[in-house]
Design a protein around this motif. Structure first.
Motif, PDB file in Angstrom:
ATOM      1  N   CYS A   1       0.825  -1.210   0.000  1.00  0.00           N
ATOM      2  CA  CYS A   1       0.000   0.000   0.000  1.00  0.00           C
ATOM      3  C   CYS A   1       0.856   1.255   0.000  1.00  0.00           C
ATOM      4  N   LEU A   2       1.916   1.234   0.803  1.00  0.00           N
ATOM      5  CA  LEU A   2       2.810   2.392   0.840  1.00  0.00           C
ATOM      6  C   LEU A   2       3.516   2.588  -0.499  1.00  0.00           C
ATOM      7  N   MET A   3       3.920   1.489  -1.123  1.00  0.00           N
ATOM      8  CA  MET A   3       4.580   1.582  -2.419  1.00  0.00           C
ATOM      9  C   MET A   3       3.630   2.173  -3.466  1.00  0.00           C
ATOM     10  N   GLU A   4       2.363   1.726  -3.445  1.00  0.00           N
ATOM     11  CA  GLU A   4       1.378   2.267  -4.377  1.00  0.00           C
ATOM     12  C   GLU A   4       1.160   3.755  -4.123  1.00  0.00           C
ATOM     13  N   PHE A   5       1.056   4.118  -2.859  1.00  0.00           N
ATOM     14  CA  PHE A   5       0.792   5.507  -2.484  1.00  0.00           C
ATOM     15  C   PHE A   5       1.920   6.419  -2.968  1.00  0.00           C
ATOM     16  N   TYR A   6       3.147   6.053  -2.633  1.00  0.00           N
ATOM     17  CA  TYR A   6       4.281   6.874  -3.036  1.00  0.00           C
ATOM     18  C   TYR A   6       4.531   6.781  -4.544  1.00  0.00           C
ATOM     19  N   GLY A   7       4.293   5.612  -5.122  1.00  0.00           N
ATOM     20  CA  GLY A   7       4.467   5.479  -6.567  1.00  0.00           C
ATOM     21  C   GLY A   7       3.515   6.377  -7.331  1.00  0.00           C
ATOM     22  N   GLU A   8       2.249   6.431  -6.892  1.00  0.00           N
ATOM     23  CA  GLU A   8       1.285   7.311  -7.546  1.00  0.00           C
ATOM     24  C   GLU A   8       1.668   8.772  -7.354  1.00  0.00           C
ATOM     25  N   GLY A   9       2.177   9.108  -6.167  1.00  0.00           N
ATOM     26  CA  GLY A   9       2.621  10.475  -5.924  1.00  0.00           C
ATOM     27  C   GLY A   9       3.760  10.886  -6.846  1.00  0.00           C
ATOM     28  N   LEU A  10       4.723   9.981  -7.032  1.00  0.00           N
ATOM     29  CA  LEU A  10       5.839  10.276  -7.937  1.00  0.00           C
ATOM     30  C   LEU A  10       5.367  10.380  -9.385  1.00  0.00           C
ATOM     31  N   ALA A  11       4.472   9.477  -9.788  1.00  0.00           N
ATOM     32  CA  ALA A  11       3.964   9.511 -11.158  1.00  0.00           C
ATOM     33  C   ALA A  11       3.229  10.823 -11.429  1.00  0.00           C
ATOM     34  N   ARG A  12       2.430  11.250 -10.461  1.00  0.00           N
ATOM     35  CA  ARG A  12       1.705  12.510 -10.646  1.00  0.00           C
ATOM     36  C   ARG A  12       2.668  13.691 -10.704  1.00  0.00           C
ATOM     37  N   THR A  13       3.695  13.640  -9.872  1.00  0.00           N
ATOM     38  CA  THR A  13       4.670  14.733  -9.873  1.00  0.00           C
ATOM     39  C   THR A  13       5.303  14.883 -11.248  1.00  0.00           C
ATOM     40  N   VAL A  14       5.742  13.778 -11.821  1.00  0.00           N
ATOM     41  CA  VAL A  14       6.365  13.820 -13.155  1.00  0.00           C
ATOM     42  C   VAL A  14       5.356  14.299 -14.191  1.00  0.00           C
ATOM     43  N   ARG A  15       4.135  13.759 -14.116  1.00  0.00           N
ATOM     44  CA  ARG A  15       3.107  14.121 -15.103  1.00  0.00           C
ATOM     45  C   ARG A  15       2.734  15.599 -15.002  1.00  0.00           C
ATOM     46  N   LEU A  16       2.577  16.086 -13.798  1.00  0.00           N
ATOM     47  CA  LEU A  16       2.197  17.488 -13.606  1.00  0.00           C
ATOM     48  C   LEU A  16       3.285  18.441 -14.089  1.00  0.00           C
ATOM     49  N   LEU A  17       4.538  18.129 -13.764  1.00  0.00           N
ATOM     50  CA  LEU A  17       5.634  19.011 -14.161  1.00  0.00           C
ATOM     51  C   LEU A  17       5.846  19.003 -15.671  1.00  0.00           C
ATOM     52  N   ARG A  18       5.656  17.844 -16.289  1.00  0.00           N
ATOM     53  CA  ARG A  18       5.826  17.771 -17.743  1.00  0.00           C
ATOM     54  C   ARG A  18       4.757  18.565 -18.477  1.00  0.00           C
ATOM     55  N   SER A  19       3.531  18.579 -17.933  1.00  0.00           N
ATOM     56  CA  SER A  19       2.418  19.235 -18.623  1.00  0.00           C
ATOM     57  C   SER A  19       2.219  20.685 -18.201  1.00  0.00           C
ATOM     58  N   ALA A  20       3.006  21.168 -17.239  1.00  0.00           N
ATOM     59  CA  ALA A  20       2.835  22.543 -16.768  1.00  0.00           C
ATOM     60  C   ALA A  20       3.284  23.535 -17.842  1.00  0.00           C
ATOM     61  N   PRO A  21       2.526  24.614 -18.061  1.00  0.00           N
ATOM     62  CA  PRO A  21       2.930  25.629 -19.046  1.00  0.00           C
ATOM     63  C   PRO A  21       4.251  26.283 -18.648  1.00  0.00           C
ATOM     64  N   ASP A  22       4.968  26.770 -19.618  1.00  0.00           N
ATOM     65  CA  ASP A  22       6.237  27.463 -19.350  1.00  0.00           C
ATOM     66  C   ASP A  22       6.001  28.656 -18.432  1.00  0.00           C
ATOM     67  N   GLY A  23       6.903  28.831 -17.490  1.00  0.00           N
ATOM     68  CA  GLY A  23       6.800  29.957 -16.575  1.00  0.00           C
ATOM     69  C   GLY A  23       5.945  29.700 -15.357  1.00  0.00           C
ATOM     70  N   THR A  24       5.318  28.531 -15.279  1.00  0.00           N
ATOM     71  CA  THR A  24       4.469  28.207 -14.126  1.00  0.00           C
ATOM     72  C   THR A  24       5.332  27.830 -12.930  1.00  0.00           C
ATOM     73  N   ASP A  25       4.935  28.285 -11.757  1.00  0.00           N
ATOM     74  CA  ASP A  25       5.641  27.927 -10.536  1.00  0.00           C
ATOM     75  C   ASP A  25       5.461  26.434 -10.278  1.00  0.00           C
ATOM     76  N   PRO A  26       6.534  25.642 -10.287  1.00  0.00           N
ATOM     77  CA  PRO A  26       6.377  24.191 -10.122  1.00  0.00           C
ATOM     78  C   PRO A  26       5.758  23.806  -8.780  1.00  0.00           C
ATOM     79  N   LEU A  27       6.067  24.554  -7.721  1.00  0.00           N
ATOM     80  CA  LEU A  27       5.474  24.230  -6.432  1.00  0.00           C
ATOM     81  C   LEU A  27       3.970  24.484  -6.436  1.00  0.00           C
ATOM     82  N   ALA A  28       3.539  25.533  -7.119  1.00  0.00           N
ATOM     83  CA  ALA A  28       2.105  25.807  -7.212  1.00  0.00           C
ATOM     84  C   ALA A  28       1.398  24.687  -7.962  1.00  0.00           C
ATOM     85  N   VAL A  29       2.045  24.159  -9.000  1.00  0.00           N
ATOM     86  CA  VAL A  29       1.469  23.048  -9.758  1.00  0.00           C
ATOM     87  C   VAL A  29       1.333  21.817  -8.870  1.00  0.00           C
ATOM     88  N   LEU A  30       2.361  21.506  -8.106  1.00  0.00           N
ATOM     89  CA  LEU A  30       2.351  20.298  -7.283  1.00  0.00           C
ATOM     90  C   LEU A  30       1.374  20.409  -6.117  1.00  0.00           C
TER      91      LEU A  30
END
Length: 309
Positions: A35-64
């Motif tokens: 369960c912990l692996m799934e939880f953290y794995g999904e968190g990491l996957a979302r982090t990568v996905r969100l940062l890749r799709s964020a528009p240029d100039g967007t604050d990465p912390l605000a996106v996350l």
């Protein structure tokens, strides 16, 4: 500690647990690790996905931090850019429109992060619920839910000035919060018996677009967990009530909106939608409703889940 070393250490601890407590304990521990692996794995996957799709100039912390699951992970590891007090303030801002329908407002009276029983938030309510117990309780549940979703580290909430029928400050227990879309299966709580006290937690449900009335000054009924609710849309605000006229017992589905007044088709009794369903002879039964980030959620307390239609 490097990743490989950490994995080896976890395996060794699981083997040690199996020897000390038996195979059943080992199975439980294995499931916990998964369960912990799934939880953290999904968190990491979302982090990568969100940062890749964020528009240029967007604050990465605000996106996350806009993602609830990632935000919870940042809070868990004390990495969130906003402190608890700031996030509590944002949570309260979300419920203020709803509190306005109960002629009230809320302010922070204190926040003790070092309290013996865990971080404790003290709130002071202003205004009145006009002595309506159901109105009082829906305000409590709405505040609890909003704080739990944005500041899940808050363990307890103490509320001052809630209602005249309960002059002592009430201690509200914030249940451990799990994002709606977190990986893994969520435990489904049993429906509470009618004998449970009104202060017990409510269960929150997300309403789909089809459940909501279209346009301003419109009404509609929807089924939630076997209960029929009346949803009313006034300009800039949604409201939810139990679909039952407290005067004649009729359904409010054919009721007519006259400005902010809802008139029962069965007995012509009028209720002020904007003021928590107040009427001259009785009050409608309000249901907690939160609008945030494009979603609408309602809460059904135990006594409503166990009540008749």
């Amino acid at each position: 500690m490097a990743g490989q070393e950490t994995g080896e250490r976890i395996g060794a601890l699981l083997d040690e647990l199996a020897q000390q407590a038996g195979p059943e304990a080992r199975d439980t521990a294995d499931e916990l690790v998964r369960c912990l692996m799934e939880f953290y794995g999904e968190g990491l996957a979302r982090t990568v996905r969100l940062l890749r799709s964020a528009p240029d100039g967007t604050d990465p912390l605000a996106v996350l931090t806009a993602d609830e699951l990632v935000s919870d992970l940042l809070i868990l590891h004390d990495l969130h850019p906003e402190d608890t007090a700031t996030r509590v303030g944002r949570a309260l801002d979300k419920v203020r429109p709803y509190l306005g329908s109960h002629a009230g407002d809320v302010e922070v009276a204190g926040l003790d992060m070092e309290a013996a029983d865990g971080p404790t938030l003290r709130l002071r309510l202003r205004g009145s619920c006009d002595g309506c117990p159901s109105s009082t309780q829906t305000v409590r549940w709405t505040i609890e839910e909003a704080v739990a979703r944005i500041a899940p580290e808050v363990a307890h909430i103490e509320v001052e000035g809630m209602a005249e029928e309960n002059p002592q400050p009430a201690l509200l227990q914030i249940l451990p919060h799990r994002p709606d879309d977190a990986p893994g299966e969520a435990a489904v709580p049993a429906v509470p018996p009618a004998s449970e006290r009104p202060g017990d937690p409510a269960r929150w449900y997300t309403l789909g677009p089809r459940a909501l009335p279209l346009g301003d000054r419109a009404t509609g009924v929807t089924e939630v967990a076997g209960r029929t609710l009346l949803i009313v849309r006034l300009p800039g605000q949604l409201y939810a009530y139990r679909d039952r006229c407290p005067v004649c017992g009729s359904s409010l589905a054919p009721a007519v909106l006259d400005g902010e007044l809802l008139r029962c088709a069965g007995c012509a009794a009028a209720f002020d939608v904007h003021r928590a369903g107040r009427g001259e002879r009785a009050h409608l039964e309000p249901v907690p409703l939160l609008e945030e980030d494009g979603s609408v959620r309602v809460a059904l307390p135990g006594e409503l889940l166990g009540a008749g239609p």
